[in-house]
Design a protein around this motif. Structure first.
Motif, PDB file in Angstrom:
ATOM      1  N   GLU A  48     -22.317   3.032  -2.271  1.00 31.91           N
ATOM      2  CA  GLU A  48     -21.501   3.356  -3.440  1.00 31.91           C
ATOM      3  C   GLU A  48     -21.932   2.583  -4.691  1.00 31.91           C
ATOM      4  O   GLU A  48     -21.311   2.699  -5.733  1.00 31.91           O
ATOM      5  N   GLY A  49     -22.989   1.752  -4.557  1.00 33.21           N
ATOM      6  CA  GLY A  49     -23.474   0.981  -5.706  1.00 33.21           C
ATOM      7  C   GLY A  49     -22.670  -0.278  -5.980  1.00 33.21           C
ATOM      8  O   GLY A  49     -22.838  -0.906  -7.017  1.00 33.21           O
ATOM      9  N   ARG A  50     -21.846  -0.676  -5.049  1.00 36.32           N
ATOM     10  CA  ARG A  50     -21.033  -1.887  -5.190  1.00 36.32           C
ATOM     11  C   ARG A  50     -21.798  -3.041  -4.537  1.00 36.32           C
ATOM     12  O   ARG A  50     -21.397  -3.588  -3.510  1.00 36.32           O
ATOM     13  N   TYR A  51     -22.923  -3.404  -5.162  1.00 40.19           N
ATOM     14  CA  TYR A  51     -23.882  -4.314  -4.552  1.00 40.19           C
ATOM     15  C   TYR A  51     -23.361  -5.727  -4.345  1.00 40.19           C
ATOM     16  O   TYR A  51     -23.665  -6.352  -3.324  1.00 40.19           O
ATOM     17  N   ASP A  52     -22.589  -6.252  -5.280  1.00 42.20           N
ATOM     18  CA  ASP A  52     -22.078  -7.616  -5.113  1.00 42.20           C
ATOM     19  C   ASP A  52     -21.169  -7.717  -3.893  1.00 42.20           C
ATOM     20  O   ASP A  52     -21.254  -8.664  -3.111  1.00 42.20           O
ATOM     21  N   GLU A  53     -20.301  -6.729  -3.728  1.00 40.42           N
ATOM     22  CA  GLU A  53     -19.397  -6.718  -2.575  1.00 40.42           C
ATOM     23  C   GLU A  53     -20.182  -6.551  -1.278  1.00 40.42           C
ATOM     24  O   GLU A  53     -19.876  -7.206  -0.271  1.00 40.42           O
ATOM     25  N   ALA A  54     -21.173  -5.682  -1.305  1.00 34.09           N
ATOM     26  CA  ALA A  54     -22.000  -5.453  -0.116  1.00 34.09           C
ATOM     27  C   ALA A  54     -22.735  -6.732   0.268  1.00 34.09           C
ATOM     28  O   ALA A  54     -22.732  -7.139   1.436  1.00 34.09           O
ATOM     29  N   LEU A  55     -23.341  -7.355  -0.710  1.00 37.81           N
ATOM     30  CA  LEU A  55     -24.116  -8.572  -0.454  1.00 37.81           C
ATOM     31  C   LEU A  55     -23.236  -9.672   0.129  1.00 37.81           C
ATOM     32  O   LEU A  55     -23.623 -10.353   1.084  1.00 37.81           O
ATOM     33  N   GLU A  56     -22.039  -9.828  -0.410  1.00 41.53           N
ATOM     34  CA  GLU A  56     -21.116 -10.835   0.104  1.00 41.53           C
ATOM     35  C   GLU A  56     -20.766 -10.565   1.570  1.00 41.53           C
ATOM     36  O   GLU A  56     -20.769 -11.474   2.399  1.00 41.53           O
ATOM     37  N   LEU A  57     -20.505  -9.315   1.904  1.00 42.08           N
ATOM     38  CA  LEU A  57     -20.189  -8.970   3.289  1.00 42.08           C
ATOM     39  C   LEU A  57     -21.371  -9.231   4.220  1.00 42.08           C
ATOM     40  O   LEU A  57     -21.210  -9.813   5.291  1.00 42.08           O
ATOM     41  N   PHE A  58     -22.559  -8.798   3.815  1.00 42.98           N
ATOM     42  CA  PHE A  58     -23.738  -9.005   4.660  1.00 42.98           C
ATOM     43  C   PHE A  58     -24.005 -10.499   4.874  1.00 42.98           C
ATOM     44  O   PHE A  58     -24.356 -10.927   5.974  1.00 42.98           O
ATOM     45  N   ARG A  59     -23.846 -11.292   3.816  1.00 48.25           N
ATOM     46  CA  ARG A  59     -24.050 -12.742   3.949  1.00 48.25           C
ATOM     47  C   ARG A  59     -23.025 -13.357   4.893  1.00 48.25           C
ATOM     48  O   ARG A  59     -23.356 -14.223   5.700  1.00 48.25           O
ATOM     49  N   ASN A  60     -21.778 -12.922   4.776  1.00 43.20           N
ATOM     50  CA  ASN A  60     -20.739 -13.454   5.654  1.00 43.20           C
ATOM     51  C   ASN A  60     -20.976 -13.080   7.110  1.00 43.20           C
ATOM     52  O   ASN A  60     -20.754 -13.897   8.008  1.00 43.20           O
ATOM     53  N   VAL A  61     -21.430 -11.855   7.347  1.00 45.19           N
ATOM     54  CA  VAL A  61     -21.747 -11.442   8.717  1.00 45.19           C
ATOM     55  C   VAL A  61     -22.861 -12.326   9.269  1.00 45.19           C
ATOM     56  O   VAL A  61     -22.767 -12.837  10.397  1.00 45.19           O
ATOM     57  N   GLU A  62     -23.900 -12.528   8.481  1.00 41.46           N
ATOM     58  CA  GLU A  62     -25.008 -13.375   8.931  1.00 41.46           C
ATOM     59  C   GLU A  62     -24.496 -14.778   9.285  1.00 41.46           C
ATOM     60  O   GLU A  62     -24.827 -15.318  10.349  1.00 41.46           O
ATOM     61  N   LYS A  63     -23.684 -15.362   8.411  1.00 44.86           N
ATOM     62  CA  LYS A  63     -23.181 -16.727   8.648  1.00 44.86           C
ATOM     63  C   LYS A  63     -22.302 -16.803   9.888  1.00 44.86           C
ATOM     64  O   LYS A  63     -22.412 -17.749  10.679  1.00 44.86           O
TER      65      LYS A  63
END
Length: 159
Positions: A48-63
């Motif tokens: 949906e182009g909501r890159y900041d939200e996506a990036l935050e979620l992906f980083r949290n999953v990784e952590k």
């Protein structure tokens, strides 16, 4: 919980993005499905182009998954871990707007893309994908020697 996950995916594939997001957000952080749901939600946000939200979620999953001893991770958890790293690189790469005048300002973003892809374990089944995408990051950065070196490695592991 499993039903919420299935409903969320169904809503998404039917084009009802907001209903999908709503269902995914209902999944508790105590649920065994939470990391998978967060990864999927990140994918929805990225699409949906909501890159900041996506990036935050992906980083949290990784952590969250990284905090689990690797010997205790399920195969699915390891896959989601590795895919979340790939997704971060892809989102970062997608956000780059290449313009000669601002290239110097983009160097930190390029470096973050490169660092992100480099975190993927070399034994991962997704490693060739990361290497391929990393090659394109170097090409966009006009780092020809680095791109050439990785192309050679890519060809060796693919053939």
């Amino acid at each position: 919980r499993e039903q919420q996950s299935r409903s969320a995916q169904s809503f998404y594939w039917q084009g009802d993005v907001e209903a999908s997001i709503k269902e995914l957000k209902k999944i508790s952080d105590k649920s065994a499905l939470f990391n998978k749901a967060s990864y999927f939600l990140g994918g929805v946000f990225a699409k949906e182009g909501r890159y900041d939200e996506a990036l935050e979620l992906f980083r949290n999953v990784e952590k969250r998954i990284e905090a689990i001893d690797i010997s205790m991770r399920t195969k699915e958890a390891q896959d989601i871990y590795e895919l979340s790293i790939l997704a971060q690189g892809r989102v970062l790469f997608e956000t780059l707007k290449i313009d000669q005048e601002v290239r110097k300002e983009l160097d930190p973003v390029f470096n973050e893309v490169i660092d992100t892809y480099s975190r993927l374990p070399s034994l991962s089944r997704y490693y060739p994908d990361a290497l391929y995408e990393l090659i394109w990051a170097y090409i966009k950065k006009e780092a020809w020697e680095d791109a050439s070196r990785l192309i050679e490695i890519f060809l060796l592991i693919r053939f």
